[in-house]
Design an enzyme around this catalytic site. Structure first.
Site, PDB file in Angstrom:
ATOM      1  N   GLU A  46      49.572  21.678  66.204  1.00 53.88           N
ATOM      2  CA  GLU A  46      50.941  21.286  65.872  1.00 53.88           C
ATOM      3  C   GLU A  46      51.057  21.201  64.359  1.00 53.88           C
ATOM      4  OE1 GLU A  46      52.702  17.417  67.300  1.00 53.88           O
ATOM      5  OE2 GLU A  46      53.369  18.941  68.710  1.00 53.88           O
ATOM      6  N   TYR A  75      47.655  30.527  60.084  1.00 54.38           N
ATOM      7  CA  TYR A  75      47.690  30.579  61.545  1.00 54.38           C
ATOM      8  C   TYR A  75      48.225  31.924  62.048  1.00 54.38           C
ATOM      9  CZ  TYR A  75      47.156  25.532  60.936  1.00 54.38           C
ATOM     10  OH  TYR A  75      46.717  24.286  60.569  1.00 54.38           O
TER      11      TYR A  75
HETATM   12  C1  LIG Z   1      46.037  25.488  55.220  1.00 54.61           C
HETATM   13  C2  LIG Z   1      44.802  25.556  54.334  1.00 54.61           C
HETATM   14  C3  LIG Z   1      43.632  24.897  55.069  1.00 54.61           C
HETATM   15  C4  LIG Z   1      44.480  27.030  54.040  1.00 54.61           C
HETATM   16  O1  LIG Z   1      43.229  27.076  53.340  1.00 54.61           O
HETATM   17  P1  LIG Z   1      42.835  28.305  52.386  1.00 54.61           P
HETATM   18  O2  LIG Z   1      41.396  28.152  52.042  1.00 54.61           O
HETATM   19  O3  LIG Z   1      43.802  28.400  51.267  1.00 54.61           O
HETATM   20  O4  LIG Z   1      43.039  29.547  53.374  1.00 54.61           O
HETATM   21  P2  LIG Z   1      42.667  31.083  53.072  1.00 54.61           P
HETATM   22  O5  LIG Z   1      42.254  31.243  51.640  1.00 54.61           O
HETATM   23  O6  LIG Z   1      41.698  31.504  54.096  1.00 54.61           O
HETATM   24  O7  LIG Z   1      44.082  31.788  53.279  1.00 54.61           O
HETATM   25  C5  LIG Z   1      44.502  32.253  54.550  1.00 54.61           C
HETATM   26  C6  LIG Z   1      45.707  33.165  54.410  1.00 54.61           C
HETATM   27  O8  LIG Z   1      46.866  32.373  54.210  1.00 54.61           O
HETATM   28  C7  LIG Z   1      47.473  32.724  52.961  1.00 54.61           C
HETATM   29  N1  LIG Z   1      47.941  31.491  52.345  1.00 54.61           N
HETATM   30  C8  LIG Z   1      47.261  30.322  52.284  1.00 54.61           C
HETATM   31  N2  LIG Z   1      48.013  29.392  51.651  1.00 54.61           N
HETATM   32  C9  LIG Z   1      49.179  30.005  51.322  1.00 54.61           C
HETATM   33  C10 LIG Z   1      50.353  29.577  50.665  1.00 54.61           C
HETATM   34  N3  LIG Z   1      50.501  28.326  50.186  1.00 54.61           N
HETATM   35  N4  LIG Z   1      51.377  30.447  50.503  1.00 54.61           N
HETATM   36  C11 LIG Z   1      51.246  31.720  50.960  1.00 54.61           C
HETATM   37  N5  LIG Z   1      50.144  32.205  51.606  1.00 54.61           N
HETATM   38  C12 LIG Z   1      49.134  31.339  51.767  1.00 54.61           C
HETATM   39  C13 LIG Z   1      46.379  33.362  52.151  1.00 54.61           C
HETATM   40  O9  LIG Z   1      46.900  34.213  51.169  1.00 54.61           O
HETATM   41  C14 LIG Z   1      45.597  34.086  53.221  1.00 54.61           C
HETATM   42  O10 LIG Z   1      46.193  35.303  53.612  1.00 54.61           O
HETATM   43  P3  LIG Z   1      45.500  36.712  53.200  1.00 54.61           P
HETATM   44  O11 LIG Z   1      44.114  36.678  53.795  1.00 54.61           O
HETATM   45  O12 LIG Z   1      46.406  37.714  53.824  1.00 54.61           O
HETATM   46  O13 LIG Z   1      45.472  36.707  51.702  1.00 54.61           O
HETATM   47  C15 LIG Z   1      45.071  24.830  52.975  1.00 54.61           C
HETATM   48  O14 LIG Z   1      46.236  25.381  52.384  1.00 54.61           O
HETATM   49  C16 LIG Z   1      45.257  23.322  53.068  1.00 54.61           C
HETATM   50  O15 LIG Z   1      44.277  22.567  53.062  1.00 54.61           O
HETATM   51  N6  LIG Z   1      46.515  22.839  53.159  1.00 54.61           N
HETATM   52  C17 LIG Z   1      46.775  21.396  53.156  1.00 54.61           C
HETATM   53  C18 LIG Z   1      46.346  20.742  54.445  1.00 54.61           C
HETATM   54  C19 LIG Z   1      47.192  21.242  55.606  1.00 54.61           C
HETATM   55  O16 LIG Z   1      48.414  21.202  55.554  1.00 54.61           O
HETATM   56  N7  LIG Z   1      46.527  21.680  56.699  1.00 54.61           N
HETATM   57  C20 LIG Z   1      47.186  22.216  57.869  1.00 54.61           C
HETATM   58  C21 LIG Z   1      47.699  21.189  58.776  1.00 54.61           C
HETATM   59  S1  LIG Z   1      46.402  20.251  59.569  1.00 54.61           S
END
Ligand SMILES: CC(C)(COP(=O)(O)OP(=O)(O)OC[C@H]1O[C@@H](n2cnc3c(N)ncnc32)[C@H](O)[C@@H]1OP(=O)(O)O)[C@@H](O)C(=O)NCCC(=O)NCCS
Length: 144
Positions: A101, A112
């Site tokens: 969620e 996701y």
């Molecule tokens: C969600 C989260 C874990 C992603 O971690 P990350 O290490 O940046 O993920 P990745 O580097 O593997 O990126 C995955 C894909 O999403 C994209 N992406 C990640 N963050 C993005 C953003 N803010 N805007 C646009 N694209 C994004 C990346 O470009 C990548 O796509 P690609 O492989 O086509 O380039 C991180 O942003 C985070 O910790 N967010 C805050 C906590 C949160 O809200 N968690 C989710 C709810 S529990």
């Protein structure tokens, strides 16, 4: 807990506190994966935690409760590595679907959708931010 506090924007109040986290970790079938940056050589000192996932398995379904990477290490693939491992572990355990969620305006949706999650539910005005704004909750699912 350091990663938890650094990763979640306080505006949305999504970080779990110590007591919530401990309680969930104590439950059977809760799984946590930690992403670390390893020093070179790897055995020289412990790795630095930069991210984690937490999920809970119930029957043949898994719920992804939390996934987080500290801001300095985002968009380098750590989130994808964590999610890949969650999916592989779930497949190995015979899980059929993974649910999660999320707040509707969370950029985590990029991660996701990249892995094939699709929206299966909507809860209007489900989250209330620290600024008192209301945000919809989306339920996403991935069939394995
Ligand atoms: C969600 C989260 C874990 C992603 O971690 P990350 O290490 O940046 O993920 P990745 O580097 O593997 O990126 C995955 C894909 O999403 C994209 N992406 C990640 N963050 C993005 C953003 N803010 N805007 C646009 N694209 C994004 C990346 O470009 C990548 O796509 P690609 O492989 O086509 O380039 C991180 O942003 C985070 O910790 N967010 C805050 C906590 C949160 O809200 N968690 C989710 C709810 S529990």
């Amino acid at each position: 807990m350091q990663v938890m506090q650094a990763a979640f924007d306080p505006v949305y109040g999504e970080a779990w506190n110590h007591s919530q986290t401990r309680s969930m970790l104590a439950m059977p079938l809760t799984h946590t994966i930690v992403a670390e940056i390893l020093p070179r050589p790897p055995e020289a000192q412990p790795g630095e935690p930069i991210g984690f996932s937490m999920s809970r398995r119930i029957g043949d379904e898994e719920e992804l409760l939390l996934i987080a990477v500290i801001p300095e290490w985002r968009q380098f693939g750590a989130g994808s590595s964590l999610l890949t491992q969650v999916i592989e572990n779930a497949k190995d355990a015979g899980v059929g679907r993974i649910f999660l969620e999320m707040r509707s305006n969370n950029p985590a949706s990029h991660l996701y959708h990249k892995f094939g999650f699709t929206q299966v539910g909507l809860r209007k005005n489900y989250y209330k931010g620290a600024d008192s704004k209301l945000y919809d909750a989306l339920t996403l699912a991935l069939t394995l």
